[in-house]
Write a protein that holds these residues in place. Structure first.
Motif, PDB file in Angstrom:
ATOM      1  N   SER A 249       0.801  -1.138   0.026  1.00 19.75           N
ATOM      2  CA  SER A 249       0.008   0.138   0.052  1.00 19.75           C
ATOM      3  C   SER A 249       0.796   1.309   0.062  1.00 19.75           C
ATOM      4  O   SER A 249       0.561   2.139  -0.516  1.00 19.75           O
ATOM      5  N   MET A 250       1.759   1.431   0.784  1.00 20.59           N
ATOM      6  CA  MET A 250       2.659   2.553   1.129  1.00 20.59           C
ATOM      7  C   MET A 250       3.280   2.647  -0.295  1.00 20.59           C
ATOM      8  O   MET A 250       3.369   3.719  -0.872  1.00 20.59           O
ATOM      9  N   HIS A 453     -11.811  -1.865   8.442  1.00 18.17           N
ATOM     10  CA  HIS A 453     -11.555  -3.191   8.362  1.00 18.17           C
ATOM     11  C   HIS A 453     -11.805  -3.981   7.206  1.00 18.17           C
ATOM     12  O   HIS A 453     -11.250  -5.181   6.946  1.00 18.17           O
ATOM     13  N   ILE A 454     -12.563  -3.381   6.118  1.00 15.32           N
ATOM     14  CA  ILE A 454     -12.988  -4.196   5.065  1.00 15.32           C
ATOM     15  C   ILE A 454     -12.166  -3.730   3.965  1.00 15.32           C
ATOM     16  O   ILE A 454     -12.231  -4.382   2.741  1.00 15.32           O
ATOM     17  N   THR A 455     -10.711  -3.480   4.211  1.00 18.91           N
ATOM     18  CA  THR A 455      -9.785  -3.120   3.103  1.00 18.91           C
ATOM     19  C   THR A 455      -8.822  -4.256   3.054  1.00 18.91           C
ATOM     20  O   THR A 455      -7.885  -4.281   2.327  1.00 18.91           O
ATOM     21  N   PHE A 456      -8.997  -5.447   3.618  1.00 18.85           N
ATOM     22  CA  PHE A 456      -8.063  -6.559   3.673  1.00 18.85           C
ATOM     23  C   PHE A 456      -6.707  -6.197   3.867  1.00 18.85           C
ATOM     24  O   PHE A 456      -5.742  -6.826   3.670  1.00 18.85           O
ATOM     25  N   GLY A 457      -6.489  -5.219   4.660  1.00 22.41           N
ATOM     26  CA  GLY A 457      -5.298  -4.877   5.394  1.00 22.41           C
ATOM     27  C   GLY A 457      -4.443  -3.810   4.562  1.00 22.41           C
ATOM     28  O   GLY A 457      -3.496  -3.422   4.679  1.00 22.41           O
ATOM     29  N   PHE A 458      -5.228  -3.532   3.214  1.00 20.26           N
ATOM     30  CA  PHE A 458      -4.686  -2.486   2.498  1.00 20.26           C
ATOM     31  C   PHE A 458      -4.881  -1.159   2.843  1.00 20.26           C
ATOM     32  O   PHE A 458      -6.074  -0.909   3.634  1.00 20.26           O
ATOM     33  N   ASP A 459      -4.460   0.020   2.245  1.00 19.36           N
ATOM     34  CA  ASP A 459      -4.743   1.222   2.557  1.00 19.36           C
ATOM     35  C   ASP A 459      -6.077   1.771   2.053  1.00 19.36           C
ATOM     36  O   ASP A 459      -6.360   0.959   0.912  1.00 19.36           O
ATOM     37  N   PRO A 460      -7.100   2.106   2.713  1.00 12.96           N
ATOM     38  CA  PRO A 460      -8.454   2.466   2.251  1.00 12.96           C
ATOM     39  C   PRO A 460      -8.224   3.118   0.817  1.00 12.96           C
ATOM     40  O   PRO A 460      -9.181   2.970  -0.213  1.00 12.96           O
ATOM     41  N   LEU A 461      -7.139   3.873   0.543  1.00 14.40           N
ATOM     42  CA  LEU A 461      -7.110   4.723  -0.804  1.00 14.40           C
ATOM     43  C   LEU A 461      -7.100   3.579  -1.845  1.00 14.40           C
ATOM     44  O   LEU A 461      -7.722   3.906  -2.929  1.00 14.40           O
ATOM     45  N   ILE A 462      -6.332   2.384  -1.978  1.00 15.36           N
ATOM     46  CA  ILE A 462      -6.038   1.643  -2.701  1.00 15.36           C
ATOM     47  C   ILE A 462      -7.378   0.965  -3.247  1.00 15.36           C
ATOM     48  O   ILE A 462      -7.802   0.827  -4.385  1.00 15.36           O
ATOM     49  N   VAL A 463      -8.131   0.631  -2.252  1.00 14.67           N
ATOM     50  CA  VAL A 463      -9.494  -0.162  -2.338  1.00 14.67           C
ATOM     51  C   VAL A 463     -10.218   1.030  -2.874  1.00 14.67           C
ATOM     52  O   VAL A 463     -11.156   0.386  -4.070  1.00 14.67           O
ATOM     53  N   CYS A 464     -10.411   1.949  -2.454  1.00 18.57           N
ATOM     54  CA  CYS A 464     -11.594   3.041  -2.904  1.00 18.57           C
ATOM     55  C   CYS A 464     -11.109   3.373  -4.359  1.00 18.57           C
ATOM     56  O   CYS A 464     -12.012   3.661  -5.207  1.00 18.57           O
ATOM     57  N   TRP A 465      -9.939   3.305  -4.748  1.00 23.20           N
ATOM     58  CA  TRP A 465      -9.486   3.974  -5.985  1.00 23.20           C
ATOM     59  C   TRP A 465      -9.927   2.963  -7.004  1.00 23.20           C
ATOM     60  O   TRP A 465     -10.392   3.288  -8.026  1.00 23.20           O
ATOM     61  N   ALA A 466      -9.865   1.711  -6.649  1.00 21.15           N
ATOM     62  CA  ALA A 466      -9.866   0.647  -7.580  1.00 21.15           C
ATOM     63  C   ALA A 466     -11.379   0.789  -7.775  1.00 21.15           C
ATOM     64  O   ALA A 466     -12.067   0.452  -8.998  1.00 21.15           O
TER      65      ALA A 466
END
Length: 505
Positions: A249-250, A453-466
């Motif tokens: 993520s970082m 907690h719903i981002t599977f341990g990734f940063d929220p930005l990465i999931v939301c951007w997808a």
């Protein structure tokens, strides 16, 4: 904060003298810049005349902020080399990736169609003043949060070294930055970056050398870490801070999502040619890699000879290393380097924020007939207004200031979707861009605040951007694309024979 007051015995005279001389020098540069700032283009993008050295320094000086010298070394101090292995590659790619993805095209577009801001690009590509308004308003909001956070750092440093109340530092730093940005605009911001960037590199080099010496040499430091803090030498780090999801993520955040940061985006419009930009980026990247590695390594080294700093006290690890090991004058000069890291970031944010208000909101949405000189005058007034708001945020000092910066960074990162798709996919539509960004921001805020907690341990930005990309592609496929004229301007004409000469005068 009390324990750090015990540790830092302030030497007021060297500190005040050095700081005053440094601020005067910045004032002088700002005054010179003001004399060459005559048009709005000069004010917002340095008239597109930046060369490689100024461009390179300005790149990394505005990327480096207070947190590079306070927050990040504090993190490596408490977690070890694992923390370093995240931020160093991220920083190394943070300029190269935007240049490869969007740099060349932006330089051509800026030259050909007189674009000065990121909103200029978006509204032109999507034929929409609505997207300009949405982007400008969001930018101003997020950039103000970032500026406020930088001024807090100045207040804390001044208070720690002189015992003066924190608000004095916030105001002093704010006033100086407002002055050279109001008079010199982007030229003032970028010329002062050269001085500030040089000082930051010096601070990183000296801090590292001093930390190695204080720890008894590299071998002794490694041995001590192996005996006392073995976690500092392993991968997830002490306290297991960096599992692979965080790691991925970082690196992705600091490298890919910088495309969405308007301060970096507008730097492309300041470059005088693609060749210059390439040199600037190589120079800036080397500068960042070199100094980031050293300043963060110093944090790890310090864990062997400065013990027991917890929480926000750890932020002072760099000033502590300097104060315990070099003369008061040298440490005052280098601590001024930390202050200048904040100033160079604020100045970049300030000019871009002002452009968002005067050009994107006022001129394009409310008063299209306004003359260049009117907008330039207004820009100077708003530079003061925005600067004052940032100082107020700095004085009020909302608690979670660094989480605020990351939150703002993420909010701007969502915009990478319409930028990338707009540049590479002719089918991307106005309706898709607007709906994707609005939904993306809402989801980002909700996930960051309530459902991390719903981002599977990734940063929220990465999931939301997808998610934003998916929405944008889906909506684009069912709505009407931009007109053939706009698409020709953004695609066919740029690659036509005329396009190759756009960057060369």
């Amino acid at each position: 904060m009390n324990s750090s007051n015990l540790v830092l015995q302030p030497e007021a005279v060297p500190f005040y003298t050095t700081l005053t001389l440094f601020l005067l020098l910045l004032g002088l540069i700002g005054w010179r810049a003001a004399r060459s700032t005559r048009s709005l283009s000069d004010f917002l993008v340095m008239g597109g005349k930046a060369g490689a050295v100024v461009g390179g320094f300005a790149y990394f000086a505005s990327q480096y902020s207070m947190s590079t010298f306070m927050g990040v070394p504090a993190m490596t101090y408490s977690t070890g080399f694992a923390g370093m292995s995240i931020s160093v590659p991220g920083l190394a790619f943070s300029m190269i990736i935007p240049v490869l993805f969007v740099g060349r095209k932006l330089i051509q577009l800026g030259r050909r169609y007189q674009m000065l801001t990121m909103s200029d690009y978006l509204s032109d590509r999507y034929e929409s003043s609505a997207i300009r308004g949405i982007h400008a308003v969001m930018c101003v909001t997020f950039l103000l949060a970032m500026m406020g956070a930088q001024t807090v750092g100045a207040g804390v440093i001044l208070h720690t070294f002189t015992g003066l109340p924190e608000w004095v530092g916030v105001v002093a730093m704010g006033v100086i930055v407002i002055l050279y940005c109001m008079t010199g605009g982007m030229t003032g911001a970028m010329m002062t970056d050269v001085l500030q960037g040089a000082l930051m590199v010096a601070t990183a080099v000296v801090t590292f050398l001093v930390s190695v010496q204080a720890g008894g040499g590299i071998e002794a430091i490694t041995r001590t870490l192996g005996d006392t803090l073995p976690g500092h030498l392993t991968h997830p780090g002490t306290n297991n801070n960096f599992p692979w999801q965080t790691y991925a993520s970082m690196i992705v955040m600091w490298s890919f999502f910088t495309i969405g940061q308007p301060t970096l985006f507008t730097k492309f419009f300041t470059m005088n040619s693609y060749r210059t930009m390439f040199k600037a980026v190589l120079l800036g990247t080397l500068g960042m890699l070199f100094s980031a590695t050293l300043i963060e390594w110093a944090g790890v080294n310090a864990a062997t000879f400065i013990h027991g700093l917890k929480g926000s006290d750890a932020d002072f690890i760099v000033p502590l290393i300097l104060q315990q090991n070099v003369s008061p004058w040298v440490s005052a000069l280098l601590i001024t380097g930390i202050v200048s890291a904040g100033m160079s970031t604020i100045s970049a944010l300030l000019v871009v924020c002002t452009g968002g208000i005067t050009r994107d909101i006022y001129q394009n949405l409310f008063n299209p007939r306004a003359s260049e000189q009117q907008i330039l005058r207004l820009s100077r007034l708003f530079t003061v207004a925005v600067g004052v708001v940032a100082m107020v945020i700095g004085i009020m000092k909302p608690d979670s200031i660094f989480s605020l910066i990351r939150f703002a960074f993420g909010g701007l990162g969502i915009w990478v979707a319409p930028v990338i798709l707009g540049m590479y996919w002719q089918r991307a539509t106005r309706a898709a861009a607007i709906s994707a960004v609005i939904l993306g921001e809402i989801v980002y805020v909700c996930v960051s605040l309530w459902y991390p907690h719903i981002t599977f341990g990734f940063d929220p930005l990465i999931v939301c951007w997808a998610f934003t990309m998916l929405v944008m592609v889906a909506v684009s496929l069912v709505t009407r694309p931009a007109s053939p004229q706009t698409l020709a301007r953004h695609f066919a004409l740029l690659t036509s024979p005329g396009g190759h000469h756009a960057g060369h005068h």
